[in-house]
Structures are given as C-alpha cells and as structure tokens.
Design a protein around this motif. Structure first.
Motif, PDB file in Angstrom:
ATOM      1  N   PRO A 131     -16.513  11.752  35.903  1.00  0.00           N
ATOM      2  CA  PRO A 131     -16.321  13.202  35.714  1.00  0.00           C
ATOM      3  C   PRO A 131     -16.718  13.617  34.298  1.00  0.00           C
ATOM      4  CG  PRO A 131     -14.422  12.204  36.781  1.00  0.00           C
ATOM      5  CD  PRO A 131     -15.291  11.074  36.350  1.00  0.00           C
ATOM      6  N   LYS A 132     -17.073  14.870  34.153  1.00  0.00           N
ATOM      7  CA  LYS A 132     -17.612  15.340  32.882  1.00  0.00           C
ATOM      8  C   LYS A 132     -16.641  15.111  31.731  1.00  0.00           C
ATOM      9  CE  LYS A 132     -19.789  19.315  30.676  1.00  0.00           C
ATOM     10  NZ  LYS A 132     -20.242  20.729  30.841  1.00  0.00           N
ATOM     11  N   ARG A 133     -15.357  15.406  31.949  1.00  0.00           N
ATOM     12  CA  ARG A 133     -14.373  15.244  30.864  1.00  0.00           C
ATOM     13  C   ARG A 133     -14.218  13.774  30.488  1.00  0.00           C
ATOM     14  NH1 ARG A 133      -8.763  18.314  31.517  1.00  0.00           N
ATOM     15  NH2 ARG A 133     -10.287  20.014  31.421  1.00  0.00           N
ATOM     16  N   VAL A 134     -14.160  12.910  31.492  1.00  0.00           N
ATOM     17  CA  VAL A 134     -14.045  11.469  31.225  1.00  0.00           C
ATOM     18  C   VAL A 134     -15.298  10.954  30.540  1.00  0.00           C
ATOM     19  CG1 VAL A 134     -13.725   9.203  32.284  1.00  0.00           C
ATOM     20  CG2 VAL A 134     -12.453  11.174  33.154  1.00  0.00           C
ATOM     21  N   ALA A 135     -16.473  11.403  31.008  1.00  0.00           N
ATOM     22  CA  ALA A 135     -17.729  10.952  30.411  1.00  0.00           C
ATOM     23  C   ALA A 135     -17.832  11.368  28.950  1.00  0.00           C
ATOM     24  CB  ALA A 135     -18.907  11.511  31.207  1.00  0.00           C
ATOM     25  N   THR A 136     -17.385  12.586  28.644  1.00  0.00           N
ATOM     26  CA  THR A 136     -17.433  13.045  27.251  1.00  0.00           C
ATOM     27  C   THR A 136     -16.524  12.214  26.360  1.00  0.00           C
ATOM     28  OG1 THR A 136     -17.908  15.298  28.009  1.00  0.00           O
ATOM     29  CG2 THR A 136     -17.101  15.031  25.754  1.00  0.00           C
ATOM     30  N   THR A 137     -15.321  11.915  26.843  1.00  0.00           N
ATOM     31  CA  THR A 137     -14.370  11.131  26.055  1.00  0.00           C
ATOM     32  C   THR A 137     -14.865   9.703  25.849  1.00  0.00           C
ATOM     33  OG1 THR A 137     -12.550  12.454  26.952  1.00  0.00           O
ATOM     34  CG2 THR A 137     -11.990  10.361  25.901  1.00  0.00           C
ATOM     35  N   LEU A 138     -15.316   9.066  26.922  1.00  0.00           N
ATOM     36  CA  LEU A 138     -15.809   7.691  26.804  1.00  0.00           C
ATOM     37  C   LEU A 138     -17.061   7.623  25.942  1.00  0.00           C
ATOM     38  CD1 LEU A 138     -15.302   6.292  30.413  1.00  0.00           C
ATOM     39  CD2 LEU A 138     -13.924   5.856  28.381  1.00  0.00           C
ATOM     40  N   GLY A 139     -17.929   8.610  26.084  1.00  0.00           N
ATOM     41  CA  GLY A 139     -19.119   8.631  25.243  1.00  0.00           C
ATOM     42  C   GLY A 139     -18.784   8.748  23.775  1.00  0.00           C
ATOM     43  N   PHE A 140     -17.776   9.551  23.452  1.00  0.00           N
ATOM     44  CA  PHE A 140     -17.348   9.675  22.059  1.00  0.00           C
ATOM     45  C   PHE A 140     -16.780   8.361  21.537  1.00  0.00           C
ATOM     46  CE2 PHE A 140     -13.863  10.635  19.068  1.00  0.00           C
ATOM     47  CZ  PHE A 140     -14.608  11.205  18.044  1.00  0.00           C
ATOM     48  N   VAL A 141     -15.991   7.684  22.359  1.00  0.00           N
ATOM     49  CA  VAL A 141     -15.408   6.405  21.933  1.00  0.00           C
ATOM     50  C   VAL A 141     -16.488   5.364  21.705  1.00  0.00           C
ATOM     51  CG1 VAL A 141     -13.910   4.518  22.652  1.00  0.00           C
ATOM     52  CG2 VAL A 141     -13.207   6.881  23.058  1.00  0.00           C
ATOM     53  N   ILE A 142     -17.481   5.303  22.588  1.00  0.00           N
ATOM     54  CA  ILE A 142     -18.556   4.335  22.438  1.00  0.00           C
ATOM     55  C   ILE A 142     -19.382   4.640  21.195  1.00  0.00           C
ATOM     56  CG2 ILE A 142     -20.692   3.490  23.492  1.00  0.00           C
ATOM     57  CD1 ILE A 142     -19.343   3.892  26.199  1.00  0.00           C
ATOM     58  N   ASP A 143     -19.633   5.923  20.960  1.00  0.00           N
ATOM     59  CA  ASP A 143     -20.400   6.293  19.765  1.00  0.00           C
ATOM     60  C   ASP A 143     -19.671   5.915  18.484  1.00  0.00           C
ATOM     61  OD1 ASP A 143     -22.368   7.285  21.384  1.00  0.00           O
ATOM     62  OD2 ASP A 143     -21.704   9.374  21.233  1.00  0.00           O
ATOM     63  N   LEU A 144     -18.333   5.848  18.529  1.00  0.00           N
ATOM     64  CA  LEU A 144     -17.581   5.466  17.337  1.00  0.00           C
ATOM     65  C   LEU A 144     -17.875   4.032  16.907  1.00  0.00           C
ATOM     66  CD1 LEU A 144     -14.032   7.017  17.857  1.00  0.00           C
ATOM     67  CD2 LEU A 144     -15.761   7.686  16.183  1.00  0.00           C
ATOM     68  N   LEU A 145     -18.282   3.173  17.852  1.00  0.00           N
ATOM     69  CA  LEU A 145     -18.613   1.793  17.493  1.00  0.00           C
ATOM     70  C   LEU A 145     -19.764   1.726  16.500  1.00  0.00           C
ATOM     71  CD1 LEU A 145     -18.336  -0.027  20.944  1.00  0.00           C
ATOM     72  CD2 LEU A 145     -16.793  -0.233  19.001  1.00  0.00           C
ATOM     73  N   ALA A 146     -20.664   2.702  16.581  1.00  0.00           N
ATOM     74  CA  ALA A 146     -21.802   2.698  15.659  1.00  0.00           C
ATOM     75  C   ALA A 146     -21.373   2.999  14.227  1.00  0.00           C
ATOM     76  CB  ALA A 146     -22.844   3.718  16.108  1.00  0.00           C
ATOM     77  N   ALA A 147     -20.205   3.611  14.054  1.00  0.00           N
ATOM     78  CA  ALA A 147     -19.732   3.953  12.715  1.00  0.00           C
ATOM     79  C   ALA A 147     -18.900   2.850  12.075  1.00  0.00           C
ATOM     80  CB  ALA A 147     -18.917   5.243  12.767  1.00  0.00           C
ATOM     81  N   VAL A 148     -18.593   1.791  12.822  1.00  0.00           N
ATOM     82  CA  VAL A 148     -17.802   0.695  12.262  1.00  0.00           C
ATOM     83  C   VAL A 148     -18.684  -0.133  11.335  1.00  0.00           C
ATOM     84  CG1 VAL A 148     -16.442  -1.353  12.808  1.00  0.00           C
ATOM     85  CG2 VAL A 148     -16.335   0.649  14.302  1.00  0.00           C
ATOM     86  N   PRO A 149     -18.269  -0.409  10.103  1.00  0.00           N
ATOM     87  CA  PRO A 149     -19.090  -1.220   9.188  1.00  0.00           C
ATOM     88  C   PRO A 149     -19.316  -2.624   9.737  1.00  0.00           C
ATOM     89  CG  PRO A 149     -17.355  -0.070   7.998  1.00  0.00           C
ATOM     90  CD  PRO A 149     -17.054   0.107   9.445  1.00  0.00           C
TER      91      PRO A 149
END
Length: 340
Positions: A131-149
């Motif tokens: 669902p769109k809301r779940v996809a947006t939340t999971l996508g944000f969490v996955i994108d956060l991995l790119a910011a981890v040093p």
C-alpha cells in the motif's frame, strides 16, 4: 441621449488596444533581452559547471600519475602480479597490486550477488505490491541506510557478523568444499565473505532506491494492457515492468558496484589485510585497494606513499570505467523511453 464616445467603456477598450505587448517589441530589443537575460546566464553557469567537472577529473588523474611515476620507477617487481607490499625497503622496494585488485573485485561481486536480488524484490514490493502509505514508510527507512557512516557498518560487522560468518564458512566448506572458492579448512573469520556481506548491506539502499523509481515510471497503459489480456500480477510485472526498467536496473547495479569498489573503512575493519592472490572467499585474509590505502598511508615513507597513490590510480581507472558504463546505460534507457 446616446452614450458619449468618450465614456469609460470606450476608454478601457482603447487602453486595451493600445497597450504595449512583448510580441510587438522590436528585433533589437528582443536580441538584447536574449543576450543579457537569465537564459544566457544560466547557460553560461551550466556549461561552466560541466567544464569544471571535466577539468577536475583531468586534474585528479594528472596528480595521481605525477605522484605515482617515481614509485613505479623505483619498483623492482611486477606492479600487476607481485604478491607483496614492501615499497619502503631501502635496497629493494617491491610492491604489486595483483592481490589488491582480486580482493576488490571479489568483494564487489559478492556484494552484488547478495544485494541485487534483495534490492529487486524490495523495489518491486514498494512500487507494485505494498500500500502507498506502507511503501512510503519502508522506502524512507531503506533510504536511511545510505546515510549511515561506513565506519558504523564496519564496527557492526566486526562485532556481530564475525561469528555467524565463521559458522557459515565452516558449513560451506563441509558441504561445498569441492568448490575452490570454499576450499579453505580454516581458520575462518575476517574474510572476503565477511567484507562482501557488509558491502551488500551498504549498497542495498542505492540499488533499491533507483530501481524503485524506474519501476514506478512504467507507463500505466503498458501495465493495463497486460492485465487486460488476462495476465496475472506477476506476469504483468515480468512482461511489462521488468523489460521497461531493465536498463535502469542495470544502471543502478553498476552505480552500486562503483560504491562497492571504492569503499574503504568498512573493509579495512573486516578484512585480514593479506597480499596473497586467492579466490577462496572463506579463508582468513583478503585485501582491497582502498582498504590498503587506509591502513598503510599514515606510516608509509616517500616511496610507500607513491606506491599507494599508484594503486589509487588503478582504482580511479576502474571506477571511472564503471561510472561511464553506467552513464551509457542510462542514456540507452532515455532513448528507449523516447521511442515509446
């Protein structure tokens, strides 16, 4: 009495007729606005930025070549095949990048083999199943991995993944030891397999984010046409989404490969820092060009620094080829979309 010709309505009409219009400006005025307007300034800035990037790349390459030549001239071994790193030996400096290049490529290949299937599944889930809301939340969490040093990934891998990888290595040797890449009898621990696993987690958000964007841009009429012909959801994805997104998927994989090739700190903490050319991924050892530079630059002498810069030049060439290839694939994808 009839309304006067000088009434307010006629005055407004006359004003509308006689109002100046940009369409009636003279050729000289239009040429002047084009010459000194924002369009010319933007064109100058964008062109200058592109030229600056090219000049910067050439300057980096020139610096690496200039610093590497003295060390390469002093080297008494084959730079591409020698298995050792003794550039600061006063009498006989010897060093080679054979083992470093092999380790760099193997860890990157392991990372891609582990990350690409997972990233592909996540991207399809976020773009077509969740669902769109779940996809947006999971996508944000996955994108956060790119910011981890990267040092955090290295510490995490060193603290929590060494023991599981040691057990996995023993299992792989027990049941698949007849395959050369699993032939080591131990000891196990800090190996190419551990480094590749950490790299896989690091490049996962890059491949996932780009693949998700590509899959979400599939024309709706292609998907609806497949469904109208009686295709299931998976058949629609296989026949409409994946063919359309294949060039973009390949480009995202190659960009992830570029990140894996240049990773430094995480691999410096999870590899054994050896200089033996070996394709066994479970034995303790392994090294990469970037990790070797991080580990040895601080204590290197003049020839040693030149040798490290020479190895960096090789890594620069490899990553440049990967990025140019990725750009070529993205250009092919644009041509594919324009042809639809």
């Amino acid at each position: 009495m009839p309304p006067s010709s000088d009434g307010p309505a006629n005055h407004r009409a006359g004003s509308a007729v006689t109002a100046p219009s940009p369409l009636h400006d003279g050729p000289a005025k239009l040429a002047g606005r084009k010459r000194f307007g924002g369009e010319t300034i933007f064109k100058f800035l964008s062109t200058g930025s592109g030229v600056f990037v090219l000049v910067l790349i050439i300057a980096i390459a020139a610096f690496l070549i200039a610093k590497a030549i003295p060390a390469l001239q002093a080297n008494e071994a084959n730079f591409f095949t020698f298995e050792g790193w003794y550039p600061d030996d006063v009498e006989h400096p010897k060093f080679g990048i054979g083992a470093l290049v092999i380790g760099t490529l193997i860890t990157a290949i392991i990372a891609l083999a582990l990350a690409v299937p997972v990233a592909l599944g996540i991207a399809l889930c976020l773009s077509h199943y969740a669902p769109k809301r779940v996809a947006t939340t999971l996508g944000f969490v996955i994108d956060l991995l790119a910011a981890v040093p990267s040092i955090i990934f290295g510490l995490w891998g060193l603290a929590y993944l060494v023991e599981p990888v040691r057990a996995l290595s023993a299992w792989l040797h027990r049941y698949f030891g007849w395959i050369p890449i699993f032939g080591s009898e131990g000891p196990y621990g800090k190996s190419l397999l551990l480094g590749g696993l950490v790299l896989a987690i690091m490049i996962l958000p890059i491949i996932t984010a780009l693949s998700r964007e590509v899959f979400s841009q599939t024309p709706k009429m292609n998907e609806e046409a497949a469904l109208a012909l009686g295709a299931t959801k998976w058949e629609m994805i296989r026949t409409a989404v994946l063919p359309y997104g294949r060039p973009g998927l390949i480009a995202s994989v190659m960009l992830g490969l570029g990140r894996a090739l240049g990773e430094t700190i995480a691999l410096a903490m999870t590899l054994g820092a050896s200089f033996v050319i070996s394709f066994d991924v479970i034995e303790v050892g392994g090294n990469t060009i970037a990790a070797n530079i991080a580990n040895r630059f601080g204590e290197a002498g003049e020839i040693g620094r030149g040798a490290l810069i020479a190895s960096g030049l090789v890594l620069f060439a490899i990553t440049l080829v990967v990025n140019v290839s990725a750009r070529a694939i993205i250009f092919r994808r644009r041509e594919f979309r324009e042809a639809l």
